[in-house]
Design an enzyme around this catalytic site. Structure first.
Site, PDB file in Angstrom:
ATOM      1  N   LYS A  96      17.526  19.152   6.306  1.00 27.85           N
ATOM      2  CA  LYS A  96      18.877  18.666   5.690  1.00 27.85           C
ATOM      3  C   LYS A  96      18.490  17.372   4.652  1.00 27.85           C
ATOM      4  O   LYS A  96      17.770  17.550   3.735  1.00 27.85           O
ATOM      5  CB  LYS A  96      20.051  18.219   6.539  1.00 27.85           C
ATOM      6  CG  LYS A  96      20.385  19.456   7.371  1.00 27.85           C
ATOM      7  CD  LYS A  96      20.982  20.672   6.488  1.00 27.85           C
ATOM      8  CE  LYS A  96      21.025  21.897   7.397  1.00 27.85           C
ATOM      9  NZ  LYS A  96      21.956  21.748   8.655  1.00 27.85           N
ATOM     10  N   ASP A 100      22.847  15.375  18.252  1.00 28.56           N
ATOM     11  CA  ASP A 100      22.413  15.771  16.956  1.00 28.56           C
ATOM     12  C   ASP A 100      23.026  14.863  15.663  1.00 28.56           C
ATOM     13  O   ASP A 100      24.297  14.933  15.693  1.00 28.56           O
ATOM     14  CB  ASP A 100      23.082  17.405  16.801  1.00 28.56           C
ATOM     15  CG  ASP A 100      22.684  17.840  15.353  1.00 28.56           C
ATOM     16  OD1 ASP A 100      22.402  17.234  14.333  1.00 28.56           O
ATOM     17  OD2 ASP A 100      22.848  19.123  15.216  1.00 28.56           O
ATOM     18  N   ARG A 105      -1.034  24.781  17.269  1.00 31.46           N
ATOM     19  CA  ARG A 105       0.252  24.613  17.873  1.00 31.46           C
ATOM     20  C   ARG A 105       0.871  23.096  18.162  1.00 31.46           C
ATOM     21  O   ARG A 105       1.944  22.986  18.372  1.00 31.46           O
ATOM     22  CB  ARG A 105       0.388  25.470  19.089  1.00 31.46           C
ATOM     23  CG  ARG A 105       1.623  26.024  19.287  1.00 31.46           C
ATOM     24  CD  ARG A 105       1.630  26.609  20.907  1.00 31.46           C
ATOM     25  NE  ARG A 105       0.873  27.776  21.133  1.00 31.46           N
ATOM     26  CZ  ARG A 105       0.236  27.536  21.956  1.00 31.46           C
ATOM     27  NH1 ARG A 105      -0.194  26.946  22.796  1.00 31.46           N
ATOM     28  NH2 ARG A 105      -0.732  28.745  22.136  1.00 31.46           N
ATOM     29  N   TYR A 116      27.445  22.058  16.067  1.00 31.05           N
ATOM     30  CA  TYR A 116      26.921  22.919  15.298  1.00 31.05           C
ATOM     31  C   TYR A 116      26.877  24.469  15.777  1.00 31.05           C
ATOM     32  O   TYR A 116      26.393  24.747  16.957  1.00 31.05           O
ATOM     33  CB  TYR A 116      25.614  22.671  14.930  1.00 31.05           C
ATOM     34  CG  TYR A 116      24.907  23.427  13.976  1.00 31.05           C
ATOM     35  CD1 TYR A 116      25.346  23.648  12.558  1.00 31.05           C
ATOM     36  CD2 TYR A 116      23.525  24.140  14.428  1.00 31.05           C
ATOM     37  CE1 TYR A 116      24.499  24.389  11.661  1.00 31.05           C
ATOM     38  CE2 TYR A 116      22.700  24.877  13.525  1.00 31.05           C
ATOM     39  CZ  TYR A 116      23.368  25.044  11.970  1.00 31.05           C
ATOM     40  OH  TYR A 116      22.500  25.846  11.315  1.00 31.05           O
TER      41      TYR A 116
HETATM   42  C1  LIG Z   1      21.758  22.765   9.798  1.00 30.84           C
HETATM   43  C2  LIG Z   1      21.764  22.184  10.979  1.00 30.84           C
HETATM   44  C3  LIG Z   1      21.189  22.455  12.037  1.00 30.84           C
HETATM   45  C4  LIG Z   1      19.971  23.298  12.147  1.00 30.84           C
HETATM   46  O1  LIG Z   1      19.115  22.943  11.154  1.00 30.84           O
HETATM   47  P1  LIG Z   1      18.188  24.167  10.691  1.00 30.84           P
HETATM   48  O2  LIG Z   1      16.777  23.796  10.395  1.00 30.84           O
HETATM   49  O3  LIG Z   1      18.902  25.114   9.615  1.00 30.84           O
HETATM   50  O4  LIG Z   1      17.821  25.086  11.955  1.00 30.84           O
HETATM   51  C5  LIG Z   1      21.235  21.523  13.292  1.00 30.84           C
HETATM   52  N1  LIG Z   1      22.408  20.905  13.506  1.00 30.84           N
HETATM   53  C6  LIG Z   1      23.326  20.418  12.499  1.00 30.84           C
HETATM   54  C7  LIG Z   1      24.452  19.686  12.321  1.00 30.84           C
HETATM   55  C8  LIG Z   1      23.111  21.330  11.138  1.00 30.84           C
HETATM   56  O5  LIG Z   1      23.947  20.910  10.013  1.00 30.84           O
END
Ligand SMILES: *Cc1c(COP(=O)(O)O)cnc(C)c1O
Length: 395
Positions: free
Chosen positions: A209, A184, A59, A112
């Site tokens: 992403k 973020d 973990r 988001y």
């Molecule tokens: C897609 C995304 C997330 C979340 O990512 P996941 O891996 O899909 O949970 C967070 N912030 C932004 C800006 C995103 O586009």
């Protein structure tokens, strides 16, 4: 850093960080270590383990996890990185790790959507006060801070509508007032913007992403400086949401080509965004790299580049016409997530989310992700889509 003290540039770092061929028979890439149990050599060793840091239990991560964390920390110019099971987890566990009942949190209004939902459904339930602020607030954030404000959460450019924040201005005000900032930074990636170098305390990436880059994994990363690292790591560890070692290996593989891919994503996105601006069906393109974007100056001052996700506000037209356009696209897939090699499109609805600054688009909003295809093919696909849109709208 090379022996002569010259720092390596990003594209080079991406090929060097997070691997040790000398420890793995000369093999270029580190192996996947899968684990739950990690054996100790003695009771004393077992009992003295710091579970959130060392290689102590599955973990807490395996050496594969650590290689990835080291590599991301390196390109973020951070002290440490912690990877978790999704980008959403990286955002919301940061919020949860650092707040308690009675705290006040300020969140940018174009955050988001799933991060916002966590604030509404979970943080509030735990007695944390959440307020949203205008992305263009800048140093005006000072007036929104309260004695119990613990954290300001940023995302620039924000989701769906792509307004930018003056990150250094907000971070400076917060630092002076002893308020933490988290950002973020998925859109820019650490290659095009490094939050920690602009005064932000915590930098968050949805690894899913651009770092993953191939639409085959879900992961998040939280990077911090030395001051807050332990508090964040211990706090997040309590939620027990690690990234899996196989996904860490895939993310490392994605990371190696990030600079090359982003160069191409950026070039194609700028070409297509500019082309879209000239289309009679389009009202505006929401892409900070375009000179007439209202936040272009901020982008130019702070960012090293632009990735390939942007918004397209269409001129008013019936939703059925938008469906006719989008449903028939052959190269742009209809789907969430982005940052992979393939182009994507979504019909976006920021009006359902926004509260501080309600969204009023002139017409429907599309979100495009420009992939690695040849941009001429993508334009042809969109052009055929616009023809369907005009036909369905009876224009
Ligand atoms: C897609 C995304 C997330 C979340 O990512 P996941 O891996 O899909 O949970 C967070 N912030 C932004 C800006 C995103 O586009």
């Amino acid at each position: 850093m090379k022996a002569d003290g010259r720092p390596l540039r990003d594209a080079t770092l991406l090929t060097q960080l997070g691997r040790e061929p000398g420890r793995h028979h000369g093999i270029v890439n580190p192996p996947v270590y899968r684990a739950s149990t990690v054996l100790a050599r003695s009771v004393a060793e077992h009992e003295s383990r710091r579970t959130h840091e060392g290689i102590t239990y599955g973990r807490a991560g395996t050496p594969t996890t650590r290689y990835l964390e080291e590599a991301i920390a390196g390109i973020e110019r951070g002290h440490r990185t912690m990877v978790v099971g999704s980008g959403k987890a990286a955002c919301v566990l940061t919020l949860a790790a650092l707040t308690k009942s009675g705290d006040h949190v300020l969140v940018v209004d174009n955050v988001y959507g799933p991060t916002r939902r966590f604030c509404e459904r979970v943080l509030r339930r735990f007695g944390v006060e959440v307020e949203y602020f205008d992305p263009r607030i800048g140093a005006g954030i000072a007036e929104r801070l309260r004695p119990n404000t613990r954290l300001v959460f940023l995302e620039s450019p924000g989701s769906l509508t792509f307004e930018m924040q003056d990150v250094p201005a907000i971070a400076e005000v917060c630092r002076r007032r002893g308020v933490l900032t988290a950002m973020d930074n998925t859109w820019a990636t650490p290659l095009f913007f490094r939050p920690l170098e602009h005064g932000v305390d915590i930098s968050i990436q949805a690894v899913t992403k651009y770092i993953g880059g191939h639409s085959d994994l879900v992961m998040g990363a939280v990077t911090t400086g030395p001051e807050i690292h332990l508090e964040v790591r211990e706090g997040i560890y309590e939620f027990g949401a690690p990234a899996g070692p196989d996904d860490c290996w895939l993310a490392l593989r994605g990371l190696r080509t990030l600079a090359a891919r982003l160069e191409r994503h950026q070039r194609s996105a700028l070409e297509i965004a500019t082309w879209l601006q000239g289309r009679p069906e389009v009202s505006r393109v929401l892409y900070p790299a375009l000179p007439d974007h209202p936040d272009h100056a901020l982008w130019k001052r702070d960012f090293r580049g632009a990735t390939s996700l942007f918004g397209v506000v269409l001129k008013p037209c019936p939703m059925e016409a938008v469906h006719a356009m989008v449903d028939g696209l052959e190269l742009f897939g209809i789907g969430a997530s982005w940052g992979g090699y393939e182009s994507l499109v979504l019909v976006a609805h920021p009006e359902r989310l926004r509260t501080a600054v309600p969204w009023r688009g002139e017409g429907p909003l599309l979100r495009l992700h420009v992939g690695l295809e040849d941009p001429e093919d993508l334009k042809a696909d969109l052009e055929a889509g616009f023809a369907r849109l005009r036909r369905a709208a009876g224009a």
